[in-house]
Design a protein around this motif. Structure first.
Motif, PDB file in Angstrom:
ATOM      1  N   LEU A 167       0.812  -1.216   0.000  1.00 22.78           N
ATOM      2  CA  LEU A 167       0.000   0.000   0.000  1.00 22.78           C
ATOM      3  C   LEU A 167       0.849   1.273   0.000  1.00 22.78           C
ATOM      4  O   LEU A 167       0.581   2.199  -0.770  1.00 22.78           O
ATOM      5  CB  LEU A 167      -0.940  -0.001   1.210  1.00 22.78           C
ATOM      6  N   ALA A 168       1.858   1.354   0.854  1.00 23.57           N
ATOM      7  CA  ALA A 168       2.658   2.576   0.957  1.00 23.57           C
ATOM      8  C   ALA A 168       3.333   2.909  -0.365  1.00 23.57           C
ATOM      9  O   ALA A 168       3.291   4.060  -0.833  1.00 23.57           O
ATOM     10  CB  ALA A 168       3.698   2.441   2.060  1.00 23.57           C
ATOM     11  N   GLU A 169       3.941   1.924  -0.991  1.00 20.26           N
ATOM     12  CA  GLU A 169       4.614   2.148  -2.263  1.00 20.26           C
ATOM     13  C   GLU A 169       3.619   2.504  -3.360  1.00 20.26           C
ATOM     14  O   GLU A 169       3.907   3.317  -4.248  1.00 20.26           O
ATOM     15  CB  GLU A 169       5.415   0.903  -2.664  1.00 20.26           C
ATOM     16  N   ARG A 170       2.454   1.913  -3.286  1.00 28.72           N
ATOM     17  CA  ARG A 170       1.399   2.211  -4.268  1.00 28.72           C
ATOM     18  C   ARG A 170       0.943   3.665  -4.141  1.00 28.72           C
ATOM     19  O   ARG A 170       0.681   4.336  -5.149  1.00 28.72           O
ATOM     20  CB  ARG A 170       0.234   1.258  -4.030  1.00 28.72           C
ATOM     21  N   MET A 171       0.847   4.153  -2.914  1.00 27.84           N
ATOM     22  CA  MET A 171       0.458   5.546  -2.694  1.00 27.84           C
ATOM     23  C   MET A 171       1.485   6.506  -3.289  1.00 27.84           C
ATOM     24  O   MET A 171       1.136   7.511  -3.918  1.00 27.84           O
ATOM     25  CB  MET A 171       0.318   5.815  -1.187  1.00 27.84           C
ATOM     26  N   VAL A 172       2.755   6.186  -3.093  1.00 29.95           N
ATOM     27  CA  VAL A 172       3.816   7.035  -3.645  1.00 29.95           C
ATOM     28  C   VAL A 172       3.773   7.020  -5.169  1.00 29.95           C
ATOM     29  O   VAL A 172       3.972   8.051  -5.816  1.00 29.95           O
ATOM     30  CB  VAL A 172       5.197   6.587  -3.133  1.00 29.95           C
ATOM     31  N   ALA A 173       3.476   5.864  -5.751  1.00 29.17           N
ATOM     32  CA  ALA A 173       3.362   5.767  -7.209  1.00 29.17           C
ATOM     33  C   ALA A 173       2.262   6.680  -7.734  1.00 29.17           C
ATOM     34  O   ALA A 173       2.389   7.281  -8.812  1.00 29.17           O
ATOM     35  CB  ALA A 173       3.092   4.317  -7.618  1.00 29.17           C
TER      36      ALA A 173
END
Length: 326
Positions: free
Chosen positions: A168-174
């Motif tokens: 989730l965290a990496e997806r948000m940054v993307a």
């Protein structure tokens, strides 16, 4: 004279009306995403703006409850009151309707609310500065105002959908990266934030905010948030290694420490505790070799090594301690 007096009264009244209609809340013209990971239940808010310390006003959340993003003319009370209403069993749409019904500045607001079930409600006021808009669906809402163009929101939605395999965290940054690459805030970049909450509240609420990263002032805040997230992941490995050390599972500890060092090979902290673990595992030559390289870069680490036996973090003989300190 009487006519002039009446004109002055009119303009005074008009100005007061205009000021009351336009809220005096802090500005946070920006783009953001609220979202939930359907697999883990984790919920998050990510935001970027050309405004100092955007994360202190826009991002709100609570484990087992939901998350809120309040922006444009930021009404911070929406964060606290919105979460409280969610806890009382209101749906995101019901919460949003209640918040806006009592807000004279609703036309200037942009708000997104997501609950632990993944339901969302979003509002973009008619007086938000172009380009402004939002897009939402199950488990997410993306919203933006004062954007360079009208392609930002569609790009954010696309990035959320296409990166479904990411944590989730990496997806948000993307999603933030996609917004910026498409045009982003018409004024540029300054600050960003990322918070992630557990899907369910635990008996240890101090541990329920899983990630809390902020960049308050930077030339490239999204790049910096991305870097900080990688550092966070590396230290997760370090913490995992520490737990294995406590259990005397040195092989597993070394695997965790090595994973951290591979991510940040120049980080002396990670190198140092890996070397200390080697020493505690009686691998003195390897430990000493690593420590000498660390001491060459910063002599203070040698002094720290002298202090560790006293508190039980370095369990070696006097002879081996001399080897490590040479």
């Amino acid at each position: 004279m009487k006519q002039i007096f009446l004109i002055l009264i009119f303009f005074s009244t008009f100005t007061t009306f205009a000021q009351n209609k336009k809220p005096n809340d802090p500005l946070a013209h920006t783009f953001s995403i609220v979202a939930r990971d359907a697999k883990t239940g984790e919920m998050a808010v990510a935001v970027q703006s050309h405004w100092f310390s955007v994360g202190t006003g826009v991002s709100w959340g609570e484990a087992g409850v939901g998350v809120v993003a309040t922006q444009s003319f930021t009404n911070r009370s929406f964060g606290i009151h919105g979460l409280d209403l969610l806890k009382k069993g209101k749906s995101p749409q019901e919460v949003l309707d209640i918040l806006l019904s009592n807000d004279e500045g609703r036309d200037f607001r942009q708000v997104a609310i997501l609950d632990k079930q993944g339901r969302v409600a979003t509002h973009t006021g008619k007086s938000c500065i172009d380009y402004a808009g939002h897009a939402n669906g199950k488990d997410f809402s993306v919203q933006a105002n004062m954007m360079l163009n009208d392609k930002v929101v569609p790009a954010m939605k696309k990035a959320w959908i296409e990166n479904s395999e990411m944590p989730l965290a990496e997806r948000m940054v993307a999603v933030l990266q996609a917004a910026q690459e498409t045009g982003g805030d018409i004024r540029g970049k300054q600050s960003a934030a990322l918070v992630v909450f557990a899907g369910e509240a635990s008996k240890e609420p101090w541990n329920d905010k899983l990630i809390d990263l902020r960049v308050d002032d930077s030339e490239n805040p999204i790049k910096e948030i991305d870097r900080l997230l990688k550092v966070f992941r590396a230290y997760e490995y370090m913490n995992e290694g520490d737990l294995y050390v406590e259990k005397n599972e040195m092989k597993n500890a070394m695997e965790a420490y090595n994973a951290a060092m591979e991510m940040f090979p120049d980080n002396l902290e990670m190198q140092y505790w890996t070397a200390i673990t080697l020493a505690n595992d009686k691998q003195m030559e390897k430990a000493s070799e690593m420590l000498q390289k660390i001491y060459a870069k910063d002599e203070n680490w040698r002094e720290l090594t002298r202090r560790l036996p006293k508190v039980g973090l370095l369990n070696v003989s006097e002879e081996n301690l001399k080897l490590l300190l040479r």
